[in-house]
Design an enzyme around this catalytic site. Structure first.
Site: not given
Ligand code: NAP
Length: 245
Positions: A10, A13, A89, A141, A155, A159
């Site tokens: 992932g 982005r 990730n 998370s 979710y 996590k």
């Molecule tokens: P994001 O901006 O929505 O990006 C998600 C990434 O995961 C994208 O690169 C997406 O690829 C990829 N992805 C989704 N489904 C996939 C799959 N089945 N196989 C391979 N790649 C996949 O999310 P983010 O906020 O950066 O989150 C990254 C991580 O941090 C996640 O695990 C999330 O749960 C965790 N997190 C985020 C937050 C927050 O507040 N943002 C807080 C705590 C934890 P595409 O671009 O190709 O769709």
């Protein structure tokens, strides 16, 4: 000497893209996984190769698909011959009222966030164990530790599962592979882009630093865990949440 190699799921982005930038700046070659965002992945590959003179292998794979994961890891090994660090990730969230939860969404969240983390770890660990060295960093998370609101209960369960998986895999792969988890709080990415301003303000008021985190602030802790400075940290959960209450 060969450059070190990191595989980041992932990474097209958000937090994953920041992690890719951080490791590239540390002279790692990068396997940059994505599922849909081919163009973003290609642009990031070009940017990192040009700026840091490293190699980036961008590869599409659904982390929840066993065959695609096996192929991704095999192709990465063919390309770079080793993987030193894995960052699990990739993640998704589909928040809804509890009564509206669809079981298909619930299953997909578990498949991507929890089973995906296991699948990629299992495949990469085969090679790391042969090397007798490696590092796995899972992105959980704060929702996996505490309960904030029930709209994301699926979710949150995924996590929590990642935290349990981390402890189990740290035990399984010791003493060769260190396995740790980061539990970010709110981070400014696409995952939260639909959030309304009022709600965001309310959430910020519960954070001691009074703001959401930046993806780079997660990436720097991932890089620390992968480094020799963290050589005695194993099976741990590190909150990076600005003091979320
Ligand atoms: P994001 O901006 O929505 O990006 C998600 C990434 O995961 C994208 O690169 C997406 O690829 C990829 N992805 C989704 N489904 C996939 C799959 N089945 N196989 C391979 N790649 C996949 O999310 P983010 O906020 O950066 O989150 C990254 C991580 O941090 C996640 O695990 C999330 O749960 C965790 N997190 C985020 C937050 C927050 O507040 N943002 C807080 C705590 C934890 P595409 O671009 O190709 O769709």
């Amino acid at each position: 000497m060969d450059k070190k190699v990191v595989l980041i799921t992932g990474a097209s982005r958000g937090i994953g893209a920041s992690i890719a930038k951080k490791f590239a700046s540390l002279n790692y070659n990068v396997v940059l996984n994505y599922i849909h965002s081919k163009e973003e992945a290609q642009l990031l590959k070009n940017e990192l190769e040009e700026k840091y003179h490293i190699e980036v292998f961008a590869i599409q794979a659904d982390v929840a698909n066993e065959m695609e994961v096996e192929k991704m890891v095999e192709a990465s090994i063919q390309k770079f011959s080793h993987i030193d660090c894995l960052v699990n990730n990739a993640g998704i969230a589909i928040d809804t009222l509890v009564e509206d939860k669809k079981i298909t969404d619930f299953k997909r969240i578990l498949e991507v966030n929890l089973i995906g983390t296991f699948l990629v770890s299992r495949e990469v660990a085969k090679y790391m164990l042969k090397q007798k060295k490696g590092n796995i960093i899972n992105i959980s998370s704060t929702n996996g530790i505490d309960t904030y609101y029930p709209y994301s209960l699926d979710y949150d369960a995924s996590k929590s599962g990642v935290i349990s998986l981390t402890k189990n895999l740290a035990q399984e792969y010791a003493p060769f592979i260190r396995v740790n988890t980061i539990a970010p709080g709110w981070v400014d990415t696409d995952m939260n882009k639909e959030m309304d301003e009022e709600y965001k303000k309310e959430e910020e008021s519960h954070i001691l630093l009074k703001r959401f985190g930046k993806p780079e602030e997660i990436a720097s802790v991932v890089a620390f865990l992968a480094s020799e400075d963290a050589s005695y940290i194993n099976g741990s959960i590190i909150r990076v949440d600005g003091g979320l209450k």
